[in-house]
Design an enzyme around this catalytic site. Structure first.
Site, PDB file in Angstrom:
ATOM      1  N   LYS A 112      39.307 -19.535   7.192  1.00 59.11           N
ATOM      2  CA  LYS A 112      38.628 -19.294   8.501  1.00 59.11           C
ATOM      3  C   LYS A 112      39.375 -19.265   9.679  1.00 59.11           C
ATOM      4  O   LYS A 112      39.065 -18.385  10.436  1.00 59.11           O
ATOM      5  CB  LYS A 112      37.287 -20.178   8.577  1.00 59.11           C
ATOM      6  CG  LYS A 112      36.261 -19.988   7.516  1.00 59.11           C
ATOM      7  CD  LYS A 112      35.061 -20.558   7.616  1.00 59.11           C
ATOM      8  CE  LYS A 112      33.965 -20.481   6.656  1.00 59.11           C
ATOM      9  NZ  LYS A 112      32.955 -21.082   6.763  1.00 59.11           N
ATOM     10  N   LYS A 197      34.825 -14.311  -3.217  1.00 54.56           N
ATOM     11  CA  LYS A 197      33.228 -15.042  -3.211  1.00 54.56           C
ATOM     12  C   LYS A 197      32.221 -14.382  -2.568  1.00 54.56           C
ATOM     13  O   LYS A 197      32.305 -13.641  -1.239  1.00 54.56           O
ATOM     14  CB  LYS A 197      33.235 -16.615  -2.638  1.00 54.56           C
ATOM     15  CG  LYS A 197      31.947 -17.329  -3.135  1.00 54.56           C
ATOM     16  CD  LYS A 197      32.187 -18.590  -1.950  1.00 54.56           C
ATOM     17  CE  LYS A 197      31.784 -18.350  -0.883  1.00 54.56           C
ATOM     18  NZ  LYS A 197      31.236 -19.521   0.128  1.00 54.56           N
ATOM     19  N   LYS A 200      27.663 -15.527   2.595  1.00 55.02           N
ATOM     20  CA  LYS A 200      26.704 -15.071   3.401  1.00 55.02           C
ATOM     21  C   LYS A 200      27.144 -14.610   4.878  1.00 55.02           C
ATOM     22  O   LYS A 200      26.599 -13.937   5.470  1.00 55.02           O
ATOM     23  CB  LYS A 200      25.453 -15.998   3.694  1.00 55.02           C
ATOM     24  CG  LYS A 200      25.646 -17.221   4.090  1.00 55.02           C
ATOM     25  CD  LYS A 200      24.316 -17.998   4.166  1.00 55.02           C
ATOM     26  CE  LYS A 200      24.090 -19.343   3.618  1.00 55.02           C
ATOM     27  NZ  LYS A 200      25.264 -20.064   4.120  1.00 55.02           N
TER      28      LYS A 200
HETATM   29  N1  AQP Z   1      28.983 -17.054  -4.337  1.00 53.24           N
HETATM   30  C1  AQP Z   1      28.557 -18.242  -4.562  1.00 53.24           C
HETATM   31  N2  AQP Z   1      28.443 -18.635  -5.790  1.00 53.24           N
HETATM   32  C2  AQP Z   1      27.906 -19.722  -6.176  1.00 53.24           C
HETATM   33  N3  AQP Z   1      27.667 -20.600  -5.397  1.00 53.24           N
HETATM   34  C3  AQP Z   1      27.520 -20.291  -3.913  1.00 53.24           C
HETATM   35  N4  AQP Z   1      27.161 -21.239  -3.015  1.00 53.24           N
HETATM   36  C4  AQP Z   1      27.560 -20.424  -1.780  1.00 53.24           C
HETATM   37  N5  AQP Z   1      28.319 -19.094  -2.015  1.00 53.24           N
HETATM   38  C5  AQP Z   1      28.065 -19.070  -3.412  1.00 53.24           C
HETATM   39  C6  AQP Z   1      26.566 -22.308  -2.767  1.00 53.24           C
HETATM   40  O1  AQP Z   1      25.646 -22.399  -2.068  1.00 53.24           O
HETATM   41  C7  AQP Z   1      25.397 -23.582  -1.631  1.00 53.24           C
HETATM   42  C8  AQP Z   1      25.146 -23.273  -0.030  1.00 53.24           C
HETATM   43  O2  AQP Z   1      26.169 -22.731   0.464  1.00 53.24           O
HETATM   44  P1  AQP Z   1      26.790 -22.968   2.124  1.00 53.24           P
HETATM   45  O3  AQP Z   1      25.684 -22.438   2.952  1.00 53.24           O
HETATM   46  O4  AQP Z   1      27.518 -24.138   2.339  1.00 53.24           O
HETATM   47  O5  AQP Z   1      28.115 -21.603   2.314  1.00 53.24           O
HETATM   48  P2  AQP Z   1      28.207 -19.973   2.157  1.00 53.24           P
HETATM   49  O6  AQP Z   1      26.665 -19.367   1.275  1.00 53.24           O
HETATM   50  O7  AQP Z   1      29.235 -19.772   1.097  1.00 53.24           O
HETATM   51  O8  AQP Z   1      28.091 -19.663   3.567  1.00 53.24           O
HETATM   52  P3  AQP Z   1      29.074 -18.943   4.471  1.00 53.24           P
HETATM   53  O9  AQP Z   1      28.774 -19.248   5.792  1.00 53.24           O
HETATM   54  O10 AQP Z   1      29.534 -17.685   3.693  1.00 53.24           O
HETATM   55  O11 AQP Z   1      30.469 -20.086   3.667  1.00 53.24           O
HETATM   56  P4  AQP Z   1      31.950 -20.160   3.657  1.00 53.24           P
HETATM   57  O12 AQP Z   1      32.425 -18.817   4.364  1.00 53.24           O
HETATM   58  O13 AQP Z   1      31.979 -21.219   4.450  1.00 53.24           O
HETATM   59  O14 AQP Z   1      32.066 -20.356   2.497  1.00 53.24           O
HETATM   60  C9  AQP Z   1      26.749 -24.334  -1.756  1.00 53.24           C
HETATM   61  O15 AQP Z   1      26.366 -25.261  -2.467  1.00 53.24           O
HETATM   62  C10 AQP Z   1      27.549 -23.431  -1.952  1.00 53.24           C
HETATM   63  O16 AQP Z   1      28.614 -23.709  -3.034  1.00 53.24           O
END
Ligand code: AQP
Length: 331
Positions: A112, A197, A200
């Site tokens: 990031k 991945k 969101k």
């Molecule tokens: N693609 C994914 N597949 C499986 N598990 C996922 N998680 C997130 N994406 C996937 C899991 O969901 C939980 C909450 O996630 P988060 O809010 O901590 O992070 P995010 O959705 O990955 O949000 P961002 O902002 O897009 O995050 P970054 O860029 O930081 O990765 C967690 O248990 C996560 O593992």
């Protein structure tokens, strides 16, 4: 009883990845078998460029979707991180136990921060330190297990290391937690870029299925998913990541095994069609319940208020004990 804690950050609309990797396990397993707390970790959403009104809106939406996904306040504690001061209090203490090298090794920080610098922006200090805040989120509750997707493994490892180090230096204060992952669906990939991945915060696009996408939108996104050249349906995450992602999603929806499923399909089209329908059916009850809850925002507010009060009571003694142990004159 096993104590479970996990959270979700309001950086965007919740995705199928969040659901399959984390939230579904929280609702279907954790809340029934353990003493569980689930949190909208809104302070984590401030680590990158943000719009305050949007974070507030997304926090409410995330909490509503957690309840819509089946979290039952009679069975678990649902709350918002910033409403429980103990998280920030403990985070500072853990910053005095963590090293800056440790924080700089976090993959999410590196990725990031690099992205932010490429855009010509500046990197917030909180982006470096938020894994320590996440450790505080977990350790404040004496958590044994943290059910998360694969991408959070490194952060939970940091929480473990900090707990062990604190306990060795200052006396036993923390339980050493461990990450748990679903058998299938622990890393749902972007449908258009199956080596990345499904996240969101990525730009909204056809590669991300949101929990609130209309059924036809879900169908369209999955039918247009990038697959690999070749005609045979085989499960190979390295050579055929697009196909493997669809098989993983279908298996996660149906509770099967992606390798077994690959033998069932003779064409990519048939696999996509069944995957699309399985996701539509998976999301249907969540969307229905979400609609009902949106009509009753006072109920959601009350759940969060009671959840925060309960969480505060649970966290306070442990955080006070950590303050005293490290040398502060805590009350
Ligand atoms: N693609 C994914 N597949 C499986 N598990 C996922 N998680 C997130 N994406 C996937 C899991 O969901 C939980 C909450 O996630 P988060 O809010 O901590 O992070 P995010 O959705 O990955 O949000 P961002 O902002 O897009 O995050 P970054 O860029 O930081 O990765 C967690 O248990 C996560 O593992």
């Amino acid at each position: 009883m096993t104590r479970v804690f996990s959270g979700i950050k309001p950086t965007g609309h919740l995705t199928l990845g969040n659901y399959l990797g984390a939230v579904r396990q929280w609702a279907e397993v954790a809340q029934h078998r353990t003493d569980a707390l689930f949190c909208v970790v809104d302070m984590h959403a401030l680590t990158v460029d943000h719009d305050p009104a949007r974070v507030r809106r997304l926090s409410r939406q995330a909490a509503t979707l957690l309840l819509a996904s089946g979290l039952d306040p009679e069975l678990c504690t649902v709350f918002v991180q910033s409403q429980v001061d103990e998280h920030a209090r403990l985070s500072y203490v853990l910053e005095c136990v963590a090293t800056d090298g440790e924080a700089r090794r976090m993959i999410q920080y590196k990725e990031k921060a690099a992205r932010e610098r490429e855009r010509g922006g500046s990197v917030r200090l909180s982006l470096l330190t938020y894994p320590v805040l996440m450790a505080a989120d977990i350790l404040a509750y004496g958590t044994d297990e943290v059910p998360v997707g694969d991408d959070q493994t490194q952060h939970v490892e940091l929480a473990r290391d900090l707990a062990v180090r604190f306990n060795q230096r200052y006396g036993q204060a923390f339980v050493v937690p461990r990450a748990t992952h679903p058998k299938v669906g622990a890393r749902v990939m972007n449908l258009q870029e199956p080596t990345s991945k499904m996240g969101k915060t990525d730009d909204a696009g056809p590669g991300i299925v949101y929990l609130l996408d209309e059924p036809d939108v879900v169908r369209k996104k999955i039918m247009r998913a990038v697959t690999d050249s070749g005609r045979e349906v085989v499960y190979d995450r390295v050579a055929r990541p697009g196909l493997a992602n669809l098989l993983d999603i279908l298996a996660a929806c149906e509770g099967g095994n992606p390798e077994d499923l690959s033998g069932v399909y003779e064409s990519y089209g048939a696999l996509k069609k069944d995957t699309a329908e399985a996701v539509v059916e998976l999301l249907r009850p969540v969307q229905q319940r979400h609609k009902e809850l949106c009509a009753d925002p006072a109920y959601v507010e009350e759940v969060l208020r009671l959840g925060a009060a309960k969480a505060r009571e649970m966290a306070r003694p442990r955080v006070d004990a950590a303050y005293r142990a490290i040398g502060l004159l805590a009350g």
